[in-house]
Design a protein around this motif. Structure first.
Motif, PDB file in Angstrom:
ATOM      1  N   ASN A  37       0.866  -1.177   0.000  1.00 56.72           N
ATOM      2  CA  ASN A  37       0.000   0.000   0.000  1.00 56.72           C
ATOM      3  C   ASN A  37       0.902   1.227   0.000  1.00 56.72           C
ATOM      4  O   ASN A  37       1.286   1.730   1.041  1.00 56.72           O
ATOM      5  N   ASP A  38       1.259   1.678  -1.172  1.00 56.13           N
ATOM      6  CA  ASP A  38       2.242   2.737  -1.343  1.00 56.13           C
ATOM      7  C   ASP A  38       1.920   3.429  -2.665  1.00 56.13           C
ATOM      8  O   ASP A  38       1.839   2.774  -3.708  1.00 56.13           O
ATOM      9  N   LYS A  39       1.732   4.726  -2.618  1.00 58.23           N
ATOM     10  CA  LYS A  39       1.362   5.475  -3.826  1.00 58.23           C
ATOM     11  C   LYS A  39       2.381   5.264  -4.949  1.00 58.23           C
ATOM     12  O   LYS A  39       2.019   5.135  -6.114  1.00 58.23           O
ATOM     13  N   PHE A  40       3.655   5.204  -4.585  1.00 56.39           N
ATOM     14  CA  PHE A  40       4.708   4.992  -5.572  1.00 56.39           C
ATOM     15  C   PHE A  40       4.519   3.645  -6.281  1.00 56.39           C
ATOM     16  O   PHE A  40       4.607   3.550  -7.496  1.00 56.39           O
ATOM     17  N   HIS A  41       4.202   2.597  -5.534  1.00 52.87           N
ATOM     18  CA  HIS A  41       3.991   1.276  -6.127  1.00 52.87           C
ATOM     19  C   HIS A  41       2.729   1.258  -6.983  1.00 52.87           C
ATOM     20  O   HIS A  41       2.689   0.604  -8.026  1.00 52.87           O
ATOM     21  N   ASP A  42       1.687   1.977  -6.540  1.00 47.80           N
ATOM     22  CA  ASP A  42       0.462   2.085  -7.348  1.00 47.80           C
ATOM     23  C   ASP A  42       0.771   2.700  -8.707  1.00 47.80           C
ATOM     24  O   ASP A  42       0.292   2.226  -9.741  1.00 47.80           O
ATOM     25  N   GLU A  43       1.573   3.753  -8.704  1.00 46.30           N
ATOM     26  CA  GLU A  43       1.908   4.430  -9.955  1.00 46.30           C
ATOM     27  C   GLU A  43       2.711   3.512 -10.887  1.00 46.30           C
ATOM     28  O   GLU A  43       2.486   3.502 -12.099  1.00 46.30           O
ATOM     29  N   GLU A  46       0.295   0.885 -12.313  1.00 45.42           N
ATOM     30  CA  GLU A  46      -0.552   1.498 -13.346  1.00 45.42           C
ATOM     31  C   GLU A  46       0.235   1.735 -14.631  1.00 45.42           C
ATOM     32  O   GLU A  46      -0.276   1.507 -15.735  1.00 45.42           O
ATOM     33  N   ARG A  60      -2.920  -6.556  -1.696  1.00 44.30           N
ATOM     34  CA  ARG A  60      -2.298  -5.308  -1.259  1.00 44.30           C
ATOM     35  C   ARG A  60      -2.052  -5.444   0.228  1.00 44.30           C
ATOM     36  O   ARG A  60      -2.957  -5.797   0.967  1.00 44.30           O
TER      37      ARG A  60
END
Length: 143
Positions: A37-43, A46, A60
């Motif tokens: 759960n990490d915005k960097f990993h989400d990006e 994607e 997640r």
């Protein structure tokens, strides 16, 4: 400031370890992903989906132990900064294999402290930051 890189962590039994060549987008399409759960990993996830189409996201999590367990028991792959693997409190995380993804996505990044130049740090705070930085640099192969 220290440099590190992004890798793909996988189980020692994952077929990616037997390729004998750099991984491709086609190889990634066949993988099941677990991500922190990490915005960097989400990006990153994607962006990879944009490059190669839908990817299978299984889990997640926030916890290194849960991630390591998912990678081993569910044969998933996950993104990780080399710093995460080197400094993880879960010693079994270091048993995971790393796959280079630098030829597919930018894998280098810098780590450092952000401070407000308008607010002076106390000597104690400066000493703490310097001590933490020194410990991290000892563990980082790129630092």
């Amino acid at each position: 400031m220290s440099e590190s890189k992004l890798v793909l962590f996988c189980s020692p039994n994952n077929a990616l370890n037997e390729l004998g060549r750099p991984i491709t987008l086609e190889d990634l399409k066949k993988q099941k992903f677990s991500i922190f759960n990490d915005k960097f990993h989400d990006e990153i996830f994607e962006r990879l989906q944009f490059q190669c189409g839908p990817l299978s996201l299984v889990l997640r999590v926030d916890d290194a132990w849960a991630m390591q367990t998912a990678v081993i028991k569910l044969n998933t792959v996950c993104f990780g900064r080399t710093l995460q693997g080197n400094l993880s409190s879960n010693i079994n995380f270091s048993d995971l294999k790393t796959i280079d993804i630098g030829h597919i996505i930018d894998d280098h990044f810098k780590l450092g402290w952000l401070t407000n130049p308008n607010h002076m740090l106390t000597e104690e705070a400066k000493g703490l930051l310097e001590g933490i930085t020194a410990e991290i640099k000892k563990e980082m192969p790129y630092g």
